[in-house]
Write a protein that holds these residues in place. Structure first.
Motif, PDB file in Angstrom:
ATOM      1  N   SER A  61      48.705  51.154  42.972  1.00 57.93           N
ATOM      2  CA  SER A  61      48.536  49.810  42.410  1.00 57.93           C
ATOM      3  C   SER A  61      49.050  48.737  43.360  1.00 57.93           C
ATOM      4  N   LEU A  62      50.117  48.997  44.089  1.00 56.06           N
ATOM      5  CA  LEU A  62      50.621  48.042  45.077  1.00 56.06           C
ATOM      6  C   LEU A  62      49.615  47.867  46.214  1.00 56.06           C
ATOM      7  N   ILE A  63      49.017  48.964  46.648  1.00 59.23           N
ATOM      8  CA  ILE A  63      48.014  48.900  47.707  1.00 59.23           C
ATOM      9  C   ILE A  63      46.799  48.116  47.229  1.00 59.23           C
ATOM     10  N   ALA A  64      46.351  48.386  46.014  1.00 55.45           N
ATOM     11  CA  ALA A  64      45.205  47.658  45.457  1.00 55.45           C
ATOM     12  C   ALA A  64      45.534  46.169  45.301  1.00 55.45           C
ATOM     13  N   PHE A  65      46.732  45.862  44.816  1.00 57.85           N
ATOM     14  CA  PHE A  65      47.127  44.462  44.681  1.00 57.85           C
ATOM     15  C   PHE A  65      47.107  43.756  46.030  1.00 57.85           C
ATOM     16  N   THR A  66      47.639  44.412  47.056  1.00 60.06           N
ATOM     17  CA  THR A  66      47.662  43.806  48.383  1.00 60.06           C
ATOM     18  C   THR A  66      46.250  43.538  48.877  1.00 60.06           C
ATOM     19  N   ALA A  67      45.361  44.501  48.693  1.00 62.39           N
ATOM     20  CA  ALA A  67      43.976  44.331  49.150  1.00 62.39           C
ATOM     21  C   ALA A  67      43.284  43.192  48.409  1.00 62.39           C
ATOM     22  N   TRP A  68      43.327  43.232  47.088  1.00 61.87           N
ATOM     23  CA  TRP A  68      42.586  42.235  46.302  1.00 61.87           C
ATOM     24  C   TRP A  68      43.212  40.851  46.390  1.00 61.87           C
ATOM     25  N   SER A  69      44.534  40.768  46.515  1.00 63.55           N
ATOM     26  CA  SER A  69      45.146  39.449  46.692  1.00 63.55           C
ATOM     27  C   SER A  69      44.829  38.895  48.071  1.00 63.55           C
ATOM     28  N   SER A  70      44.656  39.774  49.054  1.00 60.28           N
ATOM     29  CA  SER A  70      44.243  39.327  50.387  1.00 60.28           C
ATOM     30  C   SER A  70      42.833  38.747  50.336  1.00 60.28           C
ATOM     31  N   PHE A  71      41.940  39.402  49.599  1.00 65.97           N
ATOM     32  CA  PHE A  71      40.586  38.871  49.427  1.00 65.97           C
ATOM     33  C   PHE A  71      40.604  37.516  48.722  1.00 65.97           C
ATOM     34  N   ALA A  72      41.418  37.404  47.670  1.00 68.27           N
ATOM     35  CA  ALA A  72      41.496  36.141  46.929  1.00 68.27           C
ATOM     36  C   ALA A  72      42.041  35.022  47.813  1.00 68.27           C
ATOM     37  N   HIS A  73      43.080  35.323  48.556  1.00 62.38           N
ATOM     38  CA  HIS A  73      43.676  34.331  49.452  1.00 62.38           C
ATOM     39  C   HIS A  73      42.659  33.918  50.521  1.00 62.38           C
ATOM     40  N   ALA A  74      41.958  34.896  51.088  1.00 56.34           N
ATOM     41  CA  ALA A  74      40.953  34.607  52.120  1.00 56.34           C
ATOM     42  C   ALA A  74      39.834  33.735  51.560  1.00 56.34           C
ATOM     43  N   ALA A  75      39.390  34.032  50.356  1.00 55.97           N
ATOM     44  CA  ALA A  75      38.305  33.244  49.752  1.00 55.97           C
ATOM     45  C   ALA A  75      38.739  31.795  49.545  1.00 55.97           C
ATOM     46  N   LEU A  76      39.928  31.604  49.027  1.00 55.64           N
ATOM     47  CA  LEU A  76      40.424  30.252  48.803  1.00 55.64           C
ATOM     48  C   LEU A  76      40.603  29.497  50.121  1.00 55.64           C
ATOM     49  N   MET A  77      41.142  30.171  51.128  1.00 57.99           N
ATOM     50  CA  MET A  77      41.312  29.528  52.440  1.00 57.99           C
ATOM     51  C   MET A  77      39.967  29.155  53.048  1.00 57.99           C
ATOM     52  N   ALA A  78      38.967  30.018  52.890  1.00 55.13           N
ATOM     53  CA  ALA A  78      37.644  29.735  53.452  1.00 55.13           C
ATOM     54  C   ALA A  78      37.041  28.495  52.795  1.00 55.13           C
ATOM     55  N   VAL A  79      37.143  28.417  51.484  1.00 56.99           N
ATOM     56  CA  VAL A  79      36.624  27.236  50.767  1.00 56.99           C
ATOM     57  C   VAL A  79      37.356  25.985  51.234  1.00 56.99           C
TER      58      VAL A  79
END
Length: 122
Positions: A61-79
């Motif tokens: 779950s920690l690994i999944a959280f890190t991956a998906w939060s990285s995607f969320a952060h990247a998406a927000l930064m890109a916008v």
């Protein structure tokens, strides 16, 4: 076996990168308090990723959280970059976060047989 070893290496590398954010954190405490708060979360996450590298399958779950939060952060930064709210140079960070997320998802440990049985009975 090779996949687990690769995952351990990725967890250590990402953990060290995130822990390395402690230095910029100290510089931004007064100038950019919101950035300092975000960096403190990443430094903490880095410590836990280093701990998770010992037994990745117990920390799915920690690994999944890190991956998906990285995607969320990247998406927000890109916008934000495309709306000129932040500098376009920040797109390098977007790419790094996407690479981290993809690597962790691709190497994430599968469910163990005991987890499958308990999930099916729930």
């Amino acid at each position: 076996m090779r996949r687990e070893r690769s995952l351990k290496v990725v967890l250590v590398v990402v953990g060290l990168i995130f822990c390395g954010l402690v230095y910029p954190l100290t510089m931004f405490v007064r100038q950019e308090p919101a950035l300092a708060m975000m960096l403190s979360v990443y430094v903490t996450l880095g410590i836990f990723l280093l701990l998770a590298s010992r037994n990745p399958s117990a920390n799915r779950s920690l690994i999944a959280f890190t991956a998906w939060s990285s995607f969320a952060h990247a998406a927000l930064m890109a916008v934000q970059a495309f709306l000129n709210l932040i500098q376009r140079g920040e797109l390098v960070g977007v790419a790094a976060l996407v690479i981290i997320g993809v690597a962790l998802i691709a190497l994430a440990p599968g469910r163990q047989s005991g987890e499958l049985r308990s999930a099916a009975s729930a």
